[in-house]
Motif scaffolding. Structure first.
Motif, PDB file in Angstrom:
ATOM      1  N   GLY A 403      27.304  39.710  57.964  1.00 18.87           N
ATOM      2  CA  GLY A 403      28.662  39.851  57.445  1.00 18.87           C
ATOM      3  C   GLY A 403      29.708  39.632  58.521  1.00 18.87           C
ATOM      4  N   ALA A 404      29.437  40.163  59.723  1.00 18.13           N
ATOM      5  CA  ALA A 404      30.358  39.937  60.842  1.00 18.13           C
ATOM      6  C   ALA A 404      30.440  38.449  61.173  1.00 18.13           C
ATOM      7  CB  ALA A 404      29.900  40.731  62.060  1.00 18.13           C
ATOM      8  N   GLN A 407      32.611  36.582  58.811  1.00 19.34           N
ATOM      9  CA  GLN A 407      34.026  36.877  59.058  1.00 19.34           C
ATOM     10  C   GLN A 407      34.609  35.989  60.159  1.00 19.34           C
ATOM     11  OE1 GLN A 407      36.312  39.006  57.607  1.00 19.34           O
ATOM     12  NE2 GLN A 407      34.767  39.159  55.984  1.00 19.34           N
ATOM     13  N   SER A 409      33.661  33.033  60.935  1.00 20.64           N
ATOM     14  CA  SER A 409      33.489  31.605  60.627  1.00 20.64           C
ATOM     15  C   SER A 409      34.812  30.855  60.644  1.00 20.64           C
ATOM     16  CB  SER A 409      32.812  31.448  59.258  1.00 20.64           C
ATOM     17  OG  SER A 409      32.749  30.092  58.891  1.00 20.64           O
ATOM     18  N   SER A 410      35.851  31.471  60.088  1.00 21.17           N
ATOM     19  CA  SER A 410      37.146  30.785  60.004  1.00 21.17           C
ATOM     20  C   SER A 410      37.842  30.676  61.356  1.00 21.17           C
ATOM     21  CB  SER A 410      38.059  31.523  59.013  1.00 21.17           C
ATOM     22  OG  SER A 410      38.259  32.864  59.426  1.00 21.17           O
TER      23      SER A 410
END
Length: 752
Positions: A403-404, A407, A409-410
């Motif tokens: 999940g981190a 986050q 990725s962008s």
């Protein structure tokens, strides 16, 4: 599933019966492949990122001239230098597919009718420049392959022209850059291939111990690569910067397939005579490795269908052919050679060691099954059992890290400028940059607008072009517009004639080759000048501004204007591919999931191998963020590739888990431990050899390939960790749920 195992067992039986004939078939296919490899061509630069586009094709046919520029530096007003320039000019003018040649010698001849012996007279015409440019313009509509003989001719003529000592002569321009880049790509492909093979030899020598002919997988995978060269040649798939990355990848993946075949054959030889060992081994390992290979192919297929960029499509197509052919080579070459070797070296030694059917395994205890796996196998088995004993803790931790990763990725940087893909010290690139600097930026600071319709010489159309120029030059990043209206005003005292007949009279005075830059084949050409050295974001903004200016200026009815050209198409294509990488990854997951559902017809067996890959998709973003690795067109396809490539490890572990679990008295934890111990070493070896193969990319001179090498090496490590650490708890958890659901349905009288 049983039927597929039977098919592979039958293939194994055929190979062990006729190993020499099988090997002869493999050699014959090599000879056939050599003929295909000779047909491979190369495509470089922006052209590799321009998909089929009717507007661009029309523009290319009518206005897109290539160029070869000869940059002469030194005492260019020396008569001997001008005479050499004149000789080069005249000889290149006679070359096929050359549209025009311009040089300072033209101006001197126009003034004096000859090249004078006096440097003073030459300076009176040219001034005192310290450089001169001979511009060779090629015909429109030429492919890069058709332009390259012109560059070769220019190089030869440069020597023939006999320039004086002390004068520097450089042949550059788009055709020259393309030709030199093609040579560099071919050289880089060969070097990467050789380096990958060398690294694989080292990896197998030190990691693949305790087996016969431990370097044989290298031979098999190299044969598979030869098959791939032949296949892409026959299929007409060209080589490009991205395609050259395929072959180290294929060596890494192909080694996986061959190592799995080799390891399982050796394992079966421990319990069965050669006559039955190969059919049993291939019947057991063939299907899961086939599914793993198809999963990898579908990962590349997701990249193929989600992009319009030719270079990326060629990369995907070559990869798909490659994984299939290296898989086939593992069977044809590796297993046939092993069979011949075992017969020659150990004939008759195995007949007493086990029964021919190998049916005695079911009675073995867990300890017996782990007795011969070695220290590494025992360690992997025990570790997997520990992870599987705490499934919720392990999976929650893995999910939090993933999940981190999603986050961040962008926040990853991107690599979208094609100039960043190539070595910045590459002589061809340095020469082109120097040429563009001398000429004020060259074609890199101008973009084309193709105007189509009827009556393009009508004064109304010309007045629209004037209005478009007024609107466009008010927009940011646009510094000027050159259009047929500009040409008409230049030859008519700054005015647009009132009638089309008047326009035609004006254009009749324009030299033919000048007119063809504006009007040709019933089309018109408008050039937009831009700021130099724009960033990718500025290019996208500029293109938007140009399109808005076209729309706002309101072309007359029946007239269409579109911004086109390689730079105008390739940059948005690359940006779009990178921005849509999540779609590509989702397609990869979907394709592999559908494959597993079709094969297993069991949702647990279809989902379980993908759970670790979802974790890796998140983890790889953290890896990229921490190391500052930018997302390139190649990197944008890595998510789908990760799912396809990594599924091999998880499928093989899962298959062995269910095989062990089916034995009498084996619990889920026992099955996890035995599976990880028995195949964990094999996938660790194949994973590490894959890392060695991919690491060859790190040493590539092309930044896009080097960055991709760093990225793939890290992702393979993460995939191995996920396969051995998160798959066991996933299997125990999902298998437990499946058993409880089956028990519940049984208690309700429903079919399981």
């Amino acid at each position: 599933m049983a039927k597929l195992r039977g098919v592979f067992a039958s293939v194994g039986d055929r190979v062990q019966e006729r190993p020499v004939a099988t090997l002869a078939l493999a050699v014959l296919l090599i000879l056939v492949s050599v003929g295909g490899a000779a047909q491979i061509t190369s495509v470089t630069g922006n052209a590799a990122f321009v998909a089929e586009n009717p507007t661009y094709e029309a523009y290319s046919e009518s206005f897109d001239h290539g160029n070869v520029a000869v940059l002469v530096r030194g005492d260019v007003t020396e008569p001997a230098t001008i005479r050499a320039i004149d000789r080069l000019d005249r000889r290149m003018s006679e070359t096929q597919n050359v549209y025009s040649v311009t040089s300072p010698a033209d101006r001197v001849r126009a003034e004096y009718g000859r090249i004078p012996d006096s440097e003073r007279k030459i300076e009176a015409v040219l001034g005192s420049p310290d450089y001169a440019i001979v511009g060779v313009t090629t015909d429109t509509g030429l492919s890069q392959q058709e332009e390259r003989p012109i560059y070769d001719r220019a190089v030869d003529v440069k020597q023939w022209a006999n320039f004086p000592a002390g004068v520097s002569v450089t042949v550059t321009g788009s055709a020259a850059f393309s030709a030199q880049m093609s040579a560099v790509i071919q050289q880089s492909t060969s070097q990467l291939l050789g380096l990958a093979v060398g690294l694989m030899v080292v990896a197998l020598f030190f990691l693949f111990r305790g087996v016969r002919l431990r370097l044989l997988p290298i031979v098999a995978v190299f044969v598979g690569v030869i098959y791939t060269f032949g296949a892409i040649g026959y299929a007409g798939i060209p080589n490009s910067t991205l395609t050259s990355a395929v072959f180290p990848i294929l060596i890494g993946l192909g080694i996986d397939y061959s190592v799995q075949f080799h390891e399982r054959y050796e394992e079966e030889l421990e319990r069965n005579p050669p006559r039955t060992a190969l059919p049993i081994a291939l019947g057991g390992i063939g299907p899961p490795v086939l599914i793993a290979m198809l999963a990898a192919a579908l990962g590349f297929a997701a990249t193929w269908v989600s992009t319009t960029s030719p270079a990326t499509i060629w990369f995907a197509q070559t990869s798909i052919l490659g994984v299939m052919l290296t898989y086939a080579a593992g069977i044809l070459v590796l297993l046939s050679v092993l069979t011949i070797y075992v017969r020659w070296r150990f004939d008759g030694e195995f007949d007493h060691e086990a029964d021919a059917d190998g049916d005695g395994d079911d009675a073995e205890s867990t300890e017996d099954r782990l007795a011969s796996v070695g220290t590494v196998g025992l360690l992997l088995g025990r570790s997997s059992r520990v992870f599987a004993s705490h499934p919720k803790t392990v999976l929650v931790l893995a999910l939090v890290l993933a999940g981190a990763g999603f986050q961040v990725s962008s926040s990853l940087d991107t690599m979208t400028d094609t100039n960043e893909f190539i070595p910045q010290d590459l002589p061809a690139y340095v020469d082109l940059q120097q040429f563009q600097s001398v000429t004020g930026g060259g074609s890199s600071t101008s973009y084309s607008v193709l105007v189509t319709g009827t009556d393009l010489r009508d004064p109304e159309v010309l007045r629209w072009m004037v209005q478009f120029e007024d609107v466009a030059t008010e927009a940011p990043l646009i510094t000027g517009v050159d259009s047929p209206a500009t040409l008409v005003k230049q030859y008519n005292g700054g005015e647009i004639p009132e009638t089309e007949a008047g326009v035609n009279r004006v254009l009749a005075d324009v030299p033919e080759k000048t007119l063809e830059q504006y009007y040709n084949d019933g089309r018109a050409h408008v050039t937009i000048a831009t700021a130099q050295d724009m960033t990718t974001g500025q290019v996208i903004s500029f293109l938007g501004n140009a399109e808005d200016a076209i729309a706002y200026s309101n072309p007359p009815p029946g007239v269409t204007a579109e911004v086109t050209g390689t730079a105008a198409i390739s940059t948005p294509s690359i940006v779009s591919q990178i921005n849509s990488r999540n779609v590509t990854t989702a397609l990869g997951v979907l394709f592999v999931l559908l494959l597993l559902l079709a094969y297993y017809r069991d949702p647990v067996k279809a989902v379980a191998p993908l759970v670790p890959m979802v974790f890796v998709l998140g983890w790889q973003n953290i890896y990229m963020y921490e190391l500052g690795i930018s997302v390139s067109p190649l990197g944008a396809s890595l998510g789908a590739m990760t799912v396809g490539i990594g599924a091999e490890y998880t499928i093989i572990v899962m298959e062995r888990y269910y095989e062990e679990k089916a034995r009498e008295g084996v619990s889920r934890l026992d099955a996890v431990q035995i599976a990880s111990a028995r195949v964990g070493k094999a996938i660790s070896v194949s994973g590490m050899t894959t890392v060695f193969g991919f690491s060859a990319l790190i040493l590539s001179p092309f930044p896009i390939l080097s960055g991709f090498g760093f990225l793939t090496v890290g992702v393979i490590f993460l995939t191995l960790i996920a396969s051995l650490a998160t798959l066991p708890p996933t299997l125990v958890l999902l298998d437990g749920v499946a058993e409880r659901v089956a028990d519940y349905r049984a208690s309700r009288g429903q079919p399981a």
